[in-house]
Design a protein around this motif. Structure first.
Motif, PDB file in Angstrom:
ATOM      1  N   GLU A 179       0.779  -1.233   0.000  1.00 44.60           N
ATOM      2  CA  GLU A 179       0.000   0.000   0.000  1.00 44.60           C
ATOM      3  C   GLU A 179       0.814   1.288   0.000  1.00 44.60           C
ATOM      4  O   GLU A 179       0.289   2.345  -0.339  1.00 44.60           O
ATOM      5  CB  GLU A 179      -0.945   0.029   1.209  1.00 44.60           C
ATOM      6  N   ASP A 181      -8.197  -4.679  15.009  1.00 46.90           N
ATOM      7  CA  ASP A 181      -8.899  -4.371  13.773  1.00 46.90           C
ATOM      8  C   ASP A 181      -7.934  -3.712  12.798  1.00 46.90           C
ATOM      9  O   ASP A 181      -7.284  -2.712  13.136  1.00 46.90           O
ATOM     10  CB  ASP A 181     -10.078  -3.435  14.064  1.00 46.90           C
ATOM     11  N   LEU A 182      -7.822  -4.242  11.586  1.00 50.83           N
ATOM     12  CA  LEU A 182      -6.822  -3.782  10.632  1.00 50.83           C
ATOM     13  C   LEU A 182      -7.020  -2.318  10.261  1.00 50.83           C
ATOM     14  O   LEU A 182      -6.049  -1.544  10.222  1.00 50.83           O
ATOM     15  CB  LEU A 182      -6.859  -4.652   9.374  1.00 50.83           C
ATOM     16  N   GLU A 183      -8.248  -1.910   9.999  1.00 52.47           N
ATOM     17  CA  GLU A 183      -8.489  -0.523   9.597  1.00 52.47           C
ATOM     18  C   GLU A 183      -8.163   0.447  10.732  1.00 52.47           C
ATOM     19  O   GLU A 183      -7.557   1.502  10.519  1.00 52.47           O
ATOM     20  CB  GLU A 183      -9.933  -0.343   9.138  1.00 52.47           C
ATOM     21  N   ALA A 184      -8.568   0.095  11.948  1.00 56.74           N
ATOM     22  CA  ALA A 184      -8.251   0.946  13.090  1.00 56.74           C
ATOM     23  C   ALA A 184      -6.749   0.991  13.332  1.00 56.74           C
ATOM     24  O   ALA A 184      -6.181   2.034  13.684  1.00 56.74           O
ATOM     25  CB  ALA A 184      -8.974   0.445  14.338  1.00 56.74           C
ATOM     26  N   ARG A 201      -4.382   0.609  11.011  1.00 52.47           N
ATOM     27  CA  ARG A 201      -3.786   1.424   9.962  1.00 52.47           C
ATOM     28  C   ARG A 201      -3.886   2.916  10.304  1.00 52.47           C
ATOM     29  O   ARG A 201      -2.914   3.664  10.190  1.00 52.47           O
ATOM     30  CB  ARG A 201      -4.467   1.152   8.626  1.00 52.47           C
ATOM     31  N   GLU A 202      -5.060   3.338  10.742  1.00 51.43           N
ATOM     32  CA  GLU A 202      -5.257   4.743  11.088  1.00 51.43           C
ATOM     33  C   GLU A 202      -4.365   5.152  12.252  1.00 51.43           C
ATOM     34  O   GLU A 202      -3.738   6.217  12.232  1.00 51.43           O
ATOM     35  CB  GLU A 202      -6.734   4.983  11.425  1.00 51.43           C
ATOM     36  N   ARG A 224      -0.492   5.208  11.052  1.00 50.56           N
ATOM     37  CA  ARG A 224      -0.189   6.315  10.152  1.00 50.56           C
ATOM     38  C   ARG A 224      -0.312   7.661  10.859  1.00 50.56           C
ATOM     39  O   ARG A 224       0.477   8.578  10.607  1.00 50.56           O
ATOM     40  CB  ARG A 224      -1.091   6.244   8.920  1.00 50.56           C
ATOM     41  N   ALA A 234      -0.211  -2.939  10.079  1.00 52.82           N
ATOM     42  CA  ALA A 234      -1.378  -2.428   9.354  1.00 52.82           C
ATOM     43  C   ALA A 234      -1.021  -1.248   8.473  1.00 52.82           C
ATOM     44  O   ALA A 234      -1.671  -1.009   7.450  1.00 52.82           O
ATOM     45  CB  ALA A 234      -2.472  -2.035  10.343  1.00 52.82           C
ATOM     46  N   SER A 235       0.005  -0.481   8.829  1.00 55.76           N
ATOM     47  CA  SER A 235       0.396   0.678   8.018  1.00 55.76           C
ATOM     48  C   SER A 235       0.773   0.260   6.604  1.00 55.76           C
ATOM     49  O   SER A 235       0.656   1.048   5.661  1.00 55.76           O
ATOM     50  CB  SER A 235       1.564   1.417   8.665  1.00 55.76           C
ATOM     51  N   GLY A 270      -0.589  -2.477   5.148  1.00 58.17           N
ATOM     52  CA  GLY A 270      -1.699  -3.195   4.548  1.00 58.17           C
ATOM     53  C   GLY A 270      -1.786  -4.661   4.886  1.00 58.17           C
ATOM     54  O   GLY A 270      -2.626  -5.382   4.337  1.00 58.17           O
TER      55      GLY A 270
END
Length: 276
Positions: free
Chosen positions: A64, A175-178, A180-181, A184, A209-210, A212
């Protein structure tokens, strides 16, 4: 047509390890093309290298985003360079600094040692610690108080958090999306959870997660940063440690880390690799 090599780095006696893509060419592709290739390969990182003066211009991409420094992809790149050019020491010119990798091959297995960028670390505020604990489902009671959380860096930023037991390390989830946020927003490439079995043996899990992917089976950049943190904070002023990682993912990995006594100096991370 560019040849993409797939190499598992930091293998444990020939098994497991962290897969990396390696692309060596006369010139580097443009940024968009490197990002496309890394996404197509799908490993946590792909290293790209091309000749530049007395060394190799090198860049790293996750599926990503571009990553400033990746240890396991450097080990894989070293193995690929040794196979193509012969055993020796190779200078790598990164986007923000210069490192070296010494590599060779024996009995079908590659071996390499990277020299990291200089190390640094700093304390993190309680609010960030609480946010991380909540994200990963831990509490303050799960932490090893002798190794407080810190921001650490040996070419890339990581959040270091030491846990009090191997059992709690094995339960890491988020949680992957949390994630990543969170990573980053705070400038972390990974969140590195470790359990210290003894002074020279650490077990690690690195949330990524950063980039992906949920987790990295072996993280050489974080291993270098950990060696620097232990030395620079006076916990282990000079020596060598082993980091075992990836077993919870079914990809056991072994990273050897050594460092001198001078604060802030580069750290050396070694490992084996095999072609996939």
């Amino acid at each position: 047509m560019r040849t993409i090599q797939r190499i598992a780095a930091f293998t444990d006696h020939g098994a497991g390890g962290n897969p990396a893509g390696v692309v060596i060419g006369d010139t580097l592709p443009d940024a968009a093309e490197m990002q496309r290739i890394a996404a197509e390969v799908g490993f946590s990182e792909t290293a790209f290298a091309a000749p530049q003066g007395a060394g190799w211009k090198t860049r790293y991409y996750s599926p990503e985003t571009e990553v400033p420094f990746c240890g396991h992809a450097t080990i894989a790149l070293g193995a690929a360079l040794a196979r193509a050019k012969g055993a020796g020491q190779y200078r790598l010119f990164l986007a923000d600094g210069e490192i070296e990798v010494e590599a060779g091959e024996e009995d079908g297995r590659g071996y390499a040692t990277l020299r990291s960028l200089p190390t640094r670390n700093e304390a993190v505020p309680d609010s960030l610690i609480e946010e991380a604990l909540t994200l990963f489902g831990y509490s303050r009671d799960d932490l090893d108080t002798s190794l407080p959380p810190r921001r650490m860096n040996a070419g890339a930023g990581h959040l270091f958090m030491a846990l009090s037991s191997r059992e709690r390390l094995s339960t890491m989830h988020y949680d992957l999306e949390a994630g990543r946020e969170f990573m980053r927003r705070h400038g972390f490439v990974t969140v590195a959870f470790v359990w210290r079995e003894n002074q020279a043996l650490f077990h690690a899990r690195n949330a990524f997660a950063s980039g992906g992917v949920p987790e990295d089976p072996a993280t050489g950049a974080a291993a270098a940063a950990l060696g620097g943190l232990l030395r620079d904070t006076g916990l282990l002023t000079e020596g060598e440690i082993t980091i075992l990682q990836g077993s919870d993912m079914g990809r056991p990995s072994r990273l050897q880390v050594r460092y001198g006594a001078e604060v802030g100096t580069p750290v050396y991370v070694s490992g084996e690799s095999v072609a996939m």
